[in-house]
Motif scaffolding. Structure first.
Motif, PDB file in Angstrom:
ATOM      1  N   ARG A  96       0.835  -1.210   0.000  1.00  0.00           N
ATOM      2  CA  ARG A  96       0.000   0.000   0.000  1.00  0.00           C
ATOM      3  C   ARG A  96       0.868   1.258   0.000  1.00  0.00           C
ATOM      4  N   LEU A  97       2.014   1.228   0.670  1.00  0.00           N
ATOM      5  CA  LEU A  97       2.921   2.387   0.646  1.00  0.00           C
ATOM      6  C   LEU A  97       3.481   2.602  -0.754  1.00  0.00           C
ATOM      7  N   ARG A  98       3.749   1.517  -1.489  1.00  0.00           N
ATOM      8  CA  ARG A  98       4.224   1.671  -2.866  1.00  0.00           C
ATOM      9  C   ARG A  98       3.128   2.281  -3.737  1.00  0.00           C
ATOM     10  N   GLU A  99       1.900   1.820  -3.551  1.00  0.00           N
ATOM     11  CA  GLU A  99       0.796   2.294  -4.397  1.00  0.00           C
ATOM     12  C   GLU A  99       0.514   3.778  -4.200  1.00  0.00           C
ATOM     13  N   GLN A 100       0.683   4.298  -2.997  1.00  0.00           N
ATOM     14  CA  GLN A 100       0.345   5.697  -2.750  1.00  0.00           C
ATOM     15  C   GLN A 100       1.524   6.654  -2.986  1.00  0.00           C
TER      16      GLN A 100
END
Length: 990
Positions: free
Chosen positions: A641-645
């Motif tokens: 999720r940190l990569r996606e945002q």
């Protein structure tokens, strides 16, 4: 065509004739039966006395709906609605074949005959046309699929009492087990048993004739018809005493007569029945299969010679066990079952929800009594009556059964009475659920607190109730939205004046949990409600605890809930397993679902040093880690999720650590994330960590380019907070102390002063470890020393596999060539196949030793060039002095011989019987005791040392391969034999 009466038993004929006419025709055609002959035989048999009834006189009956479905023509386009396949299945065969497979004879023969007939008839059936199969199958089927479809209305009310007749008769034989009453009236067909004893001993079985008389030997005819059984006994006893002096008598009844009665109206199987003369109305009803659901159970009429004699209310039998109205039958009686009368339905919290037929019941209290009364959780104040009023409009009326007026509420045909439960209360109650001795609903009064409710329960809490975590679920609006309140039961009960003793409001629900069991089942409804009442502007008020919590899962979120309370809601933690130095709190920060991660120190949390940042928000996720397991499975979703945002100017908020830490990987970065915090997240340093410096790689991004910066920083103690601050996408590498723990284990065995396993340093040599072991013994055979290495054994195993594969390939080529040419006397002979197959077998059995050839004799004499640098797993075996020379290969007898100094290679071969016909004497070679190879009588190739045979040597006579030159096997064979001879020599030297 054969006659059915000649091939079937009477019972089989009766079952056949009870089938529908369409099925009778189909079966008669299939099995060659004459229906008319069967009917005639049945008519003739009915005039005879029936056989006694079997032990179980009933079989399961189909429902009325199933009978209607069976007897109707089901359109083909509706078959899929019932979930049926087109072809018949085992249910149909077992139903159709049941009567055909019964037979007489020894069990083994009968079983085999039945099995053969079954297979024959099944095959015959499967060959019938598809359309005929469908028509017969759907009319006769009584499969589980239909029963499931018929029971789909199981949640609806069913008529009461009809399951009393849940079986149909398997025979129409009269019931004879009923005790004979004293008032029984004797009639034609009865058998009277007269036992005389005393001066004369005689037994007479006398049948009452049609004119009502019996013929007593030596006395003559006596008229007995119309007498009761008691009158008969008295009359015959006196008569025998008068006619026979000194003779006593015992009078009893034997086999009784059958009488014919009629069962008509709404009977399941109306018609004429032959029953026992002792039968009553209920006996006859059971024999006929009972009453259809459209018939009355409360007004069953007994008619005799056209007049109404008695009526039977089966509710008296079902509800009170009263059989006083069950009259005994006489010949020609008619049992008439009229259609069902007025009926009402009773549903809700009564003992027996059902549809009840009315007789004399007028008011609602009488109907509720028919239904067995109210259940414990019923609340009679809220009772509803649904009624179709004038004008065909449906109305609903509320009735309070707690009042006299409510009890006298009049009922009408078709009413549906529903008794409510305490759950349906509107006000003035609280409910206690879970780990309490007496859960349920209790009266509420203003000012009531948790301790008041629990103290009103006599036994209080169960032993395993969780005293740290309980919830009050409270409605907070007219829309029935809920909120939850955390209750510490232990503190509330021990300190009633504290704030933990929460005040309870009307309609509150107190949930008490088991300390060691999952809370998910009790919380499921609450969580669904919280999710349903969430909106884009108001997050779902729940949180999750994952990882090493004892009862991890999803939980409702009370107001102002701390991280410590959240962990206790999940059953707490096991300090022996949980990493107390590292936990994370994942929090959504916007409607898009972007997250931030907070670092948590569980030691601070449980020591009540929690800061304001430790307060749990809606949809927070608290992750706890096992101190001895990788963190990656729990963090993969967070890192993803940190990569996606990530977006320009805002890189993914995580760092990566590798090297000498327990759990290398990527970890979310938090505010003021330092190197020591990252090391804690990774489980701490290994004992081999180089703490003077750690290498950090950082990407510095500007508007035009990015630069890689690499720098070192000290790895300070975890207690020192003055460490380097990390940035997103940093990569940290913890170095390992050079040559840390680089030590090996080697083994010295055999003739060594102190054999065993030795730990050596990197770079230590064989001579050094031999010196540490006290040197070699005086009996050591130094030339025969074997030095093995694990890595060499792996390489030799690979080479042996390659050689085996090549040999298999050549062997297949040889077989193909021999089969293609097929001419004896050629270069390739069948004997070659056997030779190569034997060779292949030897290769498969060979086990690599990983031997390294060394000159231990020279080494022990001080030649340092012969020394060996040790590696992990090395092994030196020094055998005792040997005096043998071994000869193997293509000789007459492979064996070992005593060493003689003056004997040559040829001498030893002669002592083994000489070479075989397949031997290649010119290529004979010797494997020295130290593993080296000497080829006598040729060039210096393989030659080492003096050209003499020594003790411990092995002489190898190889196979002649010239005649196999077409296959070019010499290279393969020489390599294979070399490996085999090398292994044999090593073993022989031990």
């Amino acid at each position: 065509m054969i006659s059915g009466a000649q091939t079937l038993t009477q019972e089989q004929v009766q079952q056949f004739l009870s089938l529908p006419e369409a099925q009778q025709k189909a079966l008669a055609q299939q099995y060659g039966l004459d229906i008319n002959a069967l009917k005639k035989s049945q008519t003739t048999t009915n005039s005879k006395r029936l056989e006694p009834a079997p032990e179980s006189p009933v079989r399961p009956l189909p429902s009325d709906e199933e009978e209607r479905f069976r007897d109707s023509d089901v359109p083909n386009n509706r078959m899929e609605e019932y979930g049926y396949d087109w072809e018949p299945d085992e249910d149909y065969y077992s139903y159709e074949q049941d009567w055909l497979l019964r037979d007489d004879g020894p069990p083994a023969e009968r079983d085999q005959r039945q099995r053969s007939r079954y297979e024959e008839e099944r095959g015959s059936y499967s060959r019938e046309s598809r359309e005929e199969n469908k028509e017969r199958y759907y009319k006769d089927r009584r499969s589980e699929q239909f029963r499931s479809e018929a029971s789909s209305t199981a949640g609806k009310l069913k008529p009461f009492g009809y399951d009393l007749f849940a079986g149909a008769p398997t025979t129409f034989a009269p019931v004879t087990e009923i005790p004979i009453p004293a008032e029984y009236i004797v009639g034609p067909g009865d058998t009277i048993r007269v036992q005389m004893f005393g001066k004369e001993n005689q037994l007479h079985e006398l049948i009452v004739t049609r004119d009502g008389q019996i013929q007593i030997p030596q006395i003559g005819p006596i008229s007995v018809a119309g007498l009761s059984f008691n009158e008969l006994k008295d009359q015959l006893t006196r008569l025998i005493q008068q006619k026979f002096i000194g003779v006593e008598s015992a009078i009893s009844l034997g086999e009784l007569r059958s009488i014919r009665v009629f069962i008509l109206g709404e009977a399941r199987t109306p018609g004429a029945y032959s029953v026992s003369s002792l039968s009553t109305m209920t006996n006859a009803l059971f024999v006929s299969g009972g009453v259809r659901s459209t018939g009355s159970l409360r007004d069953i009429q007994l008619k005799r010679q056209g007049k109404l004699v008695s009526t039977l209310d089966l509710y008296d039998l079902l509800l009170r066990g009263d059989t006083s109205a069950d009259r005994r039958l006489q010949p020609g009686d008619v049992i008439f079952i009229p259609p069902k009368g007025k009926a009402v339905g009773v549903d809700g919290y009564v003992q027996r929800p059902a549809i009840y037929e009315l007789r004399n019941e007028k008011v609602i209290s009488e109907v509720v009594e028919l239904a067995g009364g109210l259940r414990a959780e019923a609340y009679p104040k809220f009772t509803k009556v649904e009624r179709v009023a004038d004008g065909f409009k449906k109305t609903v009326q509320d009735v309070n059964l707690l009042t006299k007026q409510g009890e006298r509420f009049g009922i009408k045909n078709g009413d549906l009475i529903t008794v409510g439960a305490v759950d349906d209360l509107v006000e003035g109650y609280v409910k206690i659920l879970g780990e309490v001795s007496r859960p349920g609903v209790y009266d509420w009064s203003p000012g009531m607190r948790v301790s008041d409710v629990l103290h009103s329960i006599k036994s209080g809490l169960k032993p395993l109730a969780d005293l740290d975590y309980a919830l009050i679920v409270r409605e907070k609006s007219a829309y029935k939205d809920i909120e939850v309140i955390h209750v510490k039961l232990g503190e509330a009960l021990s300190r009633p004046d504290s704030s933990a003793n929460v005040a309870m409001l009307d309609k509150d629900r107190l949930l008490v949990f088991d300390k060691y069991r999952s809370r998910s089942k009790m919380l499921a409804g609450v969580l669904r409600k919280l999710k349903a009442q969430s909106s884009p502007t108001e997050k779902e008020k729940t949180f999750s605890v994952l990882g090493t919590a004892r009862l991890q899962g999803k939980f409702p979120l009370p107001a102002n809930y701390s991280a410590k309370e959240a962990i206790m809601a999940a059953g707490g933690i096991d300090p022996a397993v949980t990493d107390l130095n590292y936990a994370v709190l994942v929090r959504e920060i916007n409607p898009r679902g972007d997250i931030v991660v907070q670092y948590l120190d569980l030691v601070d949390i449980f020591s009540d040093k929690a800061r304001a940042g430790y307060v749990i928000n809606p949809l927070d996720k608290l992750i706890l880690f096992n101190k001895d397991a990788s963190r990656m499975p729990l963090l993969d979703d967070v890192i993803g999720r940190l990569r996606e945002q990530a977006r320009p100017g805002h890189p993914p908020q995580y760092v990566t650590i590798g090297g000498a830490v327990k759990f290398p990987g990527s970890y979310p970065i938090t505010e003021n994330f330092s190197l020591d915090r990252l090391i804690r997240a990774a489980g701490g340093l290994l004992d081999s960590s180089y703490t003077l410096q750690a290498e950090i790689s950082r990407i510095n991004v500007s508007s035009a380019k990015s630069d890689l910066e690499v720098f070192n920083t000290p790895v300070s103690s975890l207690d020192n907070s003055r460490t380097s601050q990390l940035k997103a996408m940093d990569k940290v590498f913890i170095k390992t102390i050079p040559e840390y723990a680089e030590r090996y284990t080697v083994t010295l065995a055999g003739e060594v002063q102190f054999p065993g396993e030795y730990v050596v340093r990197k770079g230590e040599t064989l001579s050094q470890v031999i010196q540490r072991a006290g040197g070699l013994s005086s009996n050591a055979f130094i030339k025969g020393a074997i030095y093995t290495r694990e890595r060499l054994a792996e390489l030799e195993a690979e080479r042996l596999k390659e050689a085996e594969a090549r040999l298999k390939r050549d062997l297949v080529s040889l077989e193909l060539q021999l089969a293609r040419e097929g001419k004896p006397g050629e270069e390739i002979l069948p004997a070659d196949l056997s030779t190569l197959e034997n060779l292949l077998s030897q290769v498969k059995e060979s086990k690599p030793l990983g031997r390294l050839v060394i000159d231990l004799n020279a080494l022990m004499q001080g030649d340092q060039k012969q020394d060996v640098i040790l590696q992990e797993g090395d092994k030196l075996i020094v055998p005792p002095t040997t005096q043998s020379v071994t000869v193997i290969g293509e000789v007459q007898f492979s064996t070992s011989h005593i060493f003689y100094q003056n004997l040559s290679v040829e001498d030893y071969i002669k002592r083994s019987g000489g070479e075989t016909a397949q031997a290649d004497a010119g290529r004979t070679y010797v494997v020295r005791a130290n593993g080296s190879v000497w080829l006598p009588g040729s060039s210096p190739w393989f030659s080492q040392g003096a050209e003499k045979v020594g003790p411990g040597d092995t002489i190898v006579v190889p196979l002649e391969t010239d005649r196999l030159s077409k296959l070019q096997l010499w290279t393969n064979v020489s390599q294979i034999f070399y490996q085999i001879a090398l292994g044999a020599a090593a073993v022989a030297s031990l």
